[in-house]
Design an enzyme around this catalytic site. Structure first.
Site, mmCIF file in Angstrom:
data_model
loop_
_atom_site.group_PDB
_atom_site.id
_atom_site.type_symbol
_atom_site.label_atom_id
_atom_site.label_comp_id
_atom_site.label_asym_id
_atom_site.label_seq_id
_atom_site.Cartn_x
_atom_site.Cartn_y
_atom_site.Cartn_z
ATOM 1 N N TYR A 137 135.832 18.401 38.270
ATOM 2 C CA TYR A 137 137.173 17.884 38.020
ATOM 3 C C TYR A 137 137.979 18.897 37.224
ATOM 4 O O TYR A 137 137.687 20.083 37.250
ATOM 5 C CB TYR A 137 137.100 16.468 37.394
ATOM 6 N N ARG A 190 152.023 16.175 43.698
ATOM 7 C CA ARG A 190 151.995 16.641 42.300
ATOM 8 C C ARG A 190 150.543 16.712 41.839
ATOM 9 O O ARG A 190 150.029 15.808 41.183
ATOM 10 C CB ARG A 190 152.819 15.694 41.420
ATOM 11 N N LYS A 208 137.677 12.701 42.116
ATOM 12 C CA LYS A 208 137.777 11.431 41.378
ATOM 13 C C LYS A 208 136.699 10.451 41.828
ATOM 14 O O LYS A 208 136.117 9.737 41.019
ATOM 15 C CB LYS A 208 139.157 10.796 41.609
ATOM 16 N N GLU A 280 146.874 8.567 43.409
ATOM 17 C CA GLU A 280 146.526 9.737 42.603
ATOM 18 C C GLU A 280 147.458 10.898 42.901
ATOM 19 O O GLU A 280 147.641 11.273 44.069
ATOM 20 C CB GLU A 280 145.084 10.113 43.005
ATOM 21 N N ASP A 281 148.050 11.443 41.886
ATOM 22 C CA ASP A 281 148.854 12.662 42.011
ATOM 23 C C ASP A 281 149.964 12.584 43.060
ATOM 24 O O ASP A 281 150.220 13.540 43.793
ATOM 25 C CB ASP A 281 147.941 13.885 42.236
ATOM 26 N N ASP A 303 146.399 5.982 38.607
ATOM 27 C CA ASP A 303 145.686 6.585 37.482
ATOM 28 C C ASP A 303 146.599 7.442 36.617
ATOM 29 O O ASP A 303 146.434 7.495 35.401
ATOM 30 C CB ASP A 303 144.516 7.429 38.008
ATOM 31 N N ASP A 304 147.574 8.106 37.239
ATOM 32 C CA ASP A 304 148.447 8.987 36.462
ATOM 33 C C ASP A 304 149.329 8.188 35.509
ATOM 34 O O ASP A 304 149.640 8.631 34.404
ATOM 35 C CB ASP A 304 149.319 9.831 37.401
ATOM 36 N N ASN A 450 147.682 19.209 32.155
ATOM 37 C CA ASN A 450 146.561 19.868 32.835
ATOM 38 C C ASN A 450 147.096 20.834 33.877
ATOM 39 O O ASN A 450 148.223 20.674 34.333
ATOM 40 C CB ASN A 450 145.700 18.820 33.564
HETATM 41 P P1 NAD Z 1 155.541 14.042 36.130
HETATM 42 O O1 NAD Z 1 156.028 15.095 37.046
HETATM 43 O O2 NAD Z 1 155.693 12.623 36.526
HETATM 44 O O3 NAD Z 1 156.276 14.192 34.717
HETATM 45 C C1 NAD Z 1 156.570 15.374 34.071
HETATM 46 C C2 NAD Z 1 157.878 15.162 33.329
HETATM 47 O O4 NAD Z 1 158.090 16.271 32.474
HETATM 48 C C3 NAD Z 1 159.069 15.054 34.265
HETATM 49 O O5 NAD Z 1 159.872 13.981 33.871
HETATM 50 C C4 NAD Z 1 159.778 16.389 34.067
HETATM 51 O O6 NAD Z 1 161.170 16.265 34.260
HETATM 52 C C5 NAD Z 1 159.423 16.705 32.613
HETATM 53 N N1 NAD Z 1 159.467 18.116 32.268
HETATM 54 C C6 NAD Z 1 159.143 19.163 33.031
HETATM 55 N N2 NAD Z 1 159.318 20.320 32.337
HETATM 56 C C7 NAD Z 1 159.726 19.976 31.109
HETATM 57 C C8 NAD Z 1 160.063 20.710 29.953
HETATM 58 N N3 NAD Z 1 160.009 22.035 29.910
HETATM 59 N N4 NAD Z 1 160.437 20.024 28.867
HETATM 60 C C9 NAD Z 1 160.475 18.693 28.904
HETATM 61 N N5 NAD Z 1 160.202 17.947 29.956
HETATM 62 C C10 NAD Z 1 159.816 18.574 31.057
HETATM 63 O O7 NAD Z 1 154.043 14.388 35.820
HETATM 64 P P2 NAD Z 1 152.981 13.458 35.056
HETATM 65 O O8 NAD Z 1 152.164 12.707 36.034
HETATM 66 O O9 NAD Z 1 153.656 12.690 33.997
HETATM 67 O O10 NAD Z 1 152.012 14.572 34.461
HETATM 68 C C11 NAD Z 1 152.469 15.471 33.491
HETATM 69 C C12 NAD Z 1 151.308 16.306 32.975
HETATM 70 O O11 NAD Z 1 150.380 15.470 32.323
HETATM 71 C C13 NAD Z 1 150.533 17.052 34.053
HETATM 72 O O12 NAD Z 1 150.204 18.325 33.589
HETATM 73 C C14 NAD Z 1 149.295 16.247 34.218
HETATM 74 O O13 NAD Z 1 148.199 17.036 34.632
HETATM 75 C C15 NAD Z 1 149.089 15.735 32.821
HETATM 76 N N6 NAD Z 1 148.306 14.512 32.792
HETATM 77 C C16 NAD Z 1 147.255 14.469 31.934
HETATM 78 C C17 NAD Z 1 146.492 13.356 31.877
HETATM 79 C C18 NAD Z 1 145.345 13.297 30.913
HETATM 80 O O14 NAD Z 1 145.023 14.250 30.316
HETATM 81 N N7 NAD Z 1 144.704 12.203 30.717
HETATM 82 C C19 NAD Z 1 146.758 12.279 32.714
HETATM 83 C C20 NAD Z 1 147.851 12.349 33.568
HETATM 84 C C21 NAD Z 1 148.626 13.472 33.586
#
Ligand code: NAD
Length: 594
Positions: A137, A190, A208, A280-281, A303-304, A450
């Site tokens: 993963y 994504r 997953k 997912e994603d 999950d996200d 991530n």
């Molecule tokens: P997403 O695309 O839905 O959200 C990202 C948000 O950040 C968007 O609203 C975007 O406009 C904003 N953004 C982008 N660049 C930015 C910047 N420079 N400054 C401020 N805001 C900015 O994505 P998501 O599903 O919310 O995932 C976001 C991140 O979180 C990913 O890297 C994902 O891998 C990580 N994530 C981690 C976990 C975990 O660790 N448990 C779980 C889910 C997602």
């Protein structure tokens, strides 16, 4: 060669082995029985023997076939003379894996093993979970998806593209397993923080689901990875001669919605009401809509949005034991108001209202005042921008003067907990972390983006810049850090803590819908697994080594909630849900063949 068959007997048939003609693979562990929705009708599965048996990953044991088994199943001469038990096979494979210096080579080696010998694959994963989770993963799976076309060997999972429109039910019927309990589906738009990887996102559902089995004990045969290919807007992939997906721009609007509708209908038609569909994603413009559209008609979970929220809330609840005060005393600042950010904020608000017993109006007030959601790309989410905001961000709009940078926001809002959910790396700079440490004795910093390259800061940066004050957790794993003679162990807010246990709880109770209360139950169950010994090391999550036990506890709480809410269809309710959950879990130990 004459081919005979082995007969596998379902657990429900254990007392009546003669039904299988006295031979076969006996399910002594019971997992096929427990997570199987066939409590009354015994079933049999034919397994080819000889050469074919060695190439059947579900039943192959390689050198672990005993002398008797080699005789009985036409394996003589097809294997070298040595016998090797599963433990020795595991030792050999771990030794080989550790020789690879490039993470992607380890990933490919693990995928090869899964294709060759499924039980050995899961034994490795379960016994070496902390070492191998980053291989199957995040972060390695991210690189694997980027290069999926080049490393593609045997197809894993089911591909449903626009070409299959009108035929999705038929496609589902092509899958060899009938009794599917969990589907993980992506449209690849994504992938982690890596953007649109189109059809190559398949690595995510595959990864997953292997965690569903290894960590949550769902049977591998009950898990189905699916990628929906509606094209990709990733030019690099479109121009890559090895790209495995449709070579067209993404379908959107009605065309997209119709394909998804057909898919959701076909899944329910083929697998029934109780199959769990995990989104997912998906990019956030589709993710929120799909979740709200199907959550009242299907057993769906994103999950996200929800898994992340639940795991982060668990981390927050245990961090409170180190920081002191209540949840409602905290101020949160989020960088990135997407699926993860708004999902977490929503669940925090729900937990706050549960804890304070505040009426919903007050809870809404609390969440607006106490939770500032920031999106630097478009500026702070302030009321003046409300009309232009995506619908899922609107509830978070609040009165505030515009702020230009994260550092200014930190100084103005003075959060106690800083959450990184933008997918953009290195945004928690030295100045930001120092500012957090200047007004918090123990600043809580979640760098959740991530893979590792997108992490807002590293564990080492968080600890050194805060002079050892920070309580740090991240999305991707970081090694322990020594600072000023003290070892700090960073927490990993990995969704893998929650979704396998949550899924198991839904399956064993026969739940038909997912509710927020179940997510809260999962968070609380996870937080309850953190002991004083863990806190002493600065940990806010329990070690992954105990994950199957943790999953059983989460499953029990989720199942209990499903029963309490009247959403469980498997009756009667077991008395001890923890031991019931444990008894349902898949074991990777080899079975004896007669
Ligand atoms: P997403 O695309 O839905 O959200 C990202 C948000 O950040 C968007 O609203 C975007 O406009 C904003 N953004 C982008 N660049 C930015 C910047 N420079 N400054 C401020 N805001 C900015 O994505 P998501 O599903 O919310 O995932 C976001 C991140 O979180 C990913 O890297 C994902 O891998 C990580 N994530 C981690 C976990 C975990 O660790 N448990 C779980 C889910 C997602």
């Amino acid at each position: 060669m004459e081919s005979t068959t082995n007969t596998m007997v379902n657990g429900s048939d254990l007392d009546n082995n003669n039904a299988a003609g006295g031979g076969g693979v006996v399910d002594v562990y019971g997992e096929d029985f427990a997570t199987e929705d066939q409590l009354i009708t015994p079933w049999t599965v034919s397994v080819a023997s000889g050469y074919t048996l060695l190439r059947d990953p579900r039943h192959n044991k390689g050198l672990a076939f005993t002398e008797n088994e080699r005789d009985a199943h036409y394996l003589r001469g097809l294997l070298p003379p040595a016998l090797m038990n599963q433990e020795l096979q595991e030792k050999r494979l771990m030794h080989n894996l550790r020789q690879y210096k490039v993470p992607l080579q380890r990933y490919v080696a693990m995928m090869d093993l899964q294709e060759r010998n499924e039980r050995l694959f899961y034994k490795l994963l379960i016994d070496n979970v902390e070492e191998l989770l980053p291989v199957v993963y995040t972060p390695t799976v991210g690189e694997a998806c980027q290069k999926y076309g080049s490393i593609f060997r045997r197809p894993q999972g089911l591909y449903i593209s626009l070409k299959e429109k009108g035929k999705i039910l038929e496609v589902l019927k092509n899958w060899p397993e009938r009794n599917i309990q969990v589907i993980v589906v992506t449209d690849g738009e994504r992938i982690l923080g890596l953007g649109d990887l189109g059809c190559q996102g398949m690595g995510i559902p595959v990864g997953k689901l292997s965690l569903y089995t290894a960590l949550g004990g769902l049977r591998p045969s009950a898990c189905l990875p699916i990628t929906i290919d509606v094209g990709t807007n990733n030019e690099q992939l479109l121009n890559d001669e090895f790209y495995i997906g449709l070579r067209q721009k993404r379908a959107t609007g009605q065309e997209y919605a119709e394909l998804l509708q057909e898919f959701m209908t076909a899944v329910k038609q083929n697998y029934g009401e109780k199959v769990l569909i995990q989104f997912e994603d998906f990019a956030n413009h589709n993710a929120f809509e799909l979740l709200s559209k199907y959550s009242s008609s299907h057993l769906v979970f994103n999950d996200d949005i929800q898994g992340t929220a639940s795991v982060v809330l668990a981390g927050i609840l245990s961090a409170l034991k180190l920081v002191g005060g209540t949840l409602a005393d905290q101020t949160f600042l989020f960088l990135g108001a997407g699926e993860a950010g708004t999902g977490i904020a929503e669940l925090i608000a729900l937990e706050m209202s549960k804890q304070t017993k505040a009426p919903i109006e007050e809870a809404l007030y609390l969440r607006r005042v106490k939770t500032d959601v920031l999106n630097l790309l478009q500026g702070l989410i302030v009321s003046s921008r409300k009309e232009s905001l995506q619908h899922f961000k609107k509830p978070w709009a609040h009165e505030h003067a515009p702020i230009k940078s994260l550092l200014d926001a930190v100084k103005a809002i003075k959060p106690t907990m800083l959450m990184g959910t933008s997918g953009v790396g290195k945004t928690f700079t030295k100045e930001v972390v120092e500012a957090m440490a200047s007004f918090n004795e123990k600043p809580v910093i979640f760098a959740l983006s991530n893979p590792t390259s997108q992490s807002e800061c590293t564990a080492e940066e968080a600890y050194t810049w805060s002079k050892g004050q920070a309580i740090f957790a991240s999305g991707s794993p970081f090694d322990p850090v020594e600072y000023n003679g003290k070892v700090f162990v960073p927490g990993q807010g990995n969704n893998a803590y929650i979704f396998p246990g949550l899924g198991l709880g839904l399956i064993i109770s026969g739940a038909i819908r997912v509710r927020d209360e179940m997510l809260l139950a999962a968070s609380e169950a996870l937080a309850a697994q953190v002991t004083q010994e863990h806190f002493d090391k600065g940990l806010i999550y329990p070690p992954f080594t105990n994950i199957r036990k943790i999953s059983a506890h989460i499953a029990a709480k989720v199942a209990a909630k499903a029963y309490d809410l009247g959403l469980a269809s498997r009756l009667p309710r077991p008395k001890d849900l923890v031991s019931y959950a444990e008894s349902c879990m898949y074991s990777p130990m080899y079975r004896s063949y007669r």
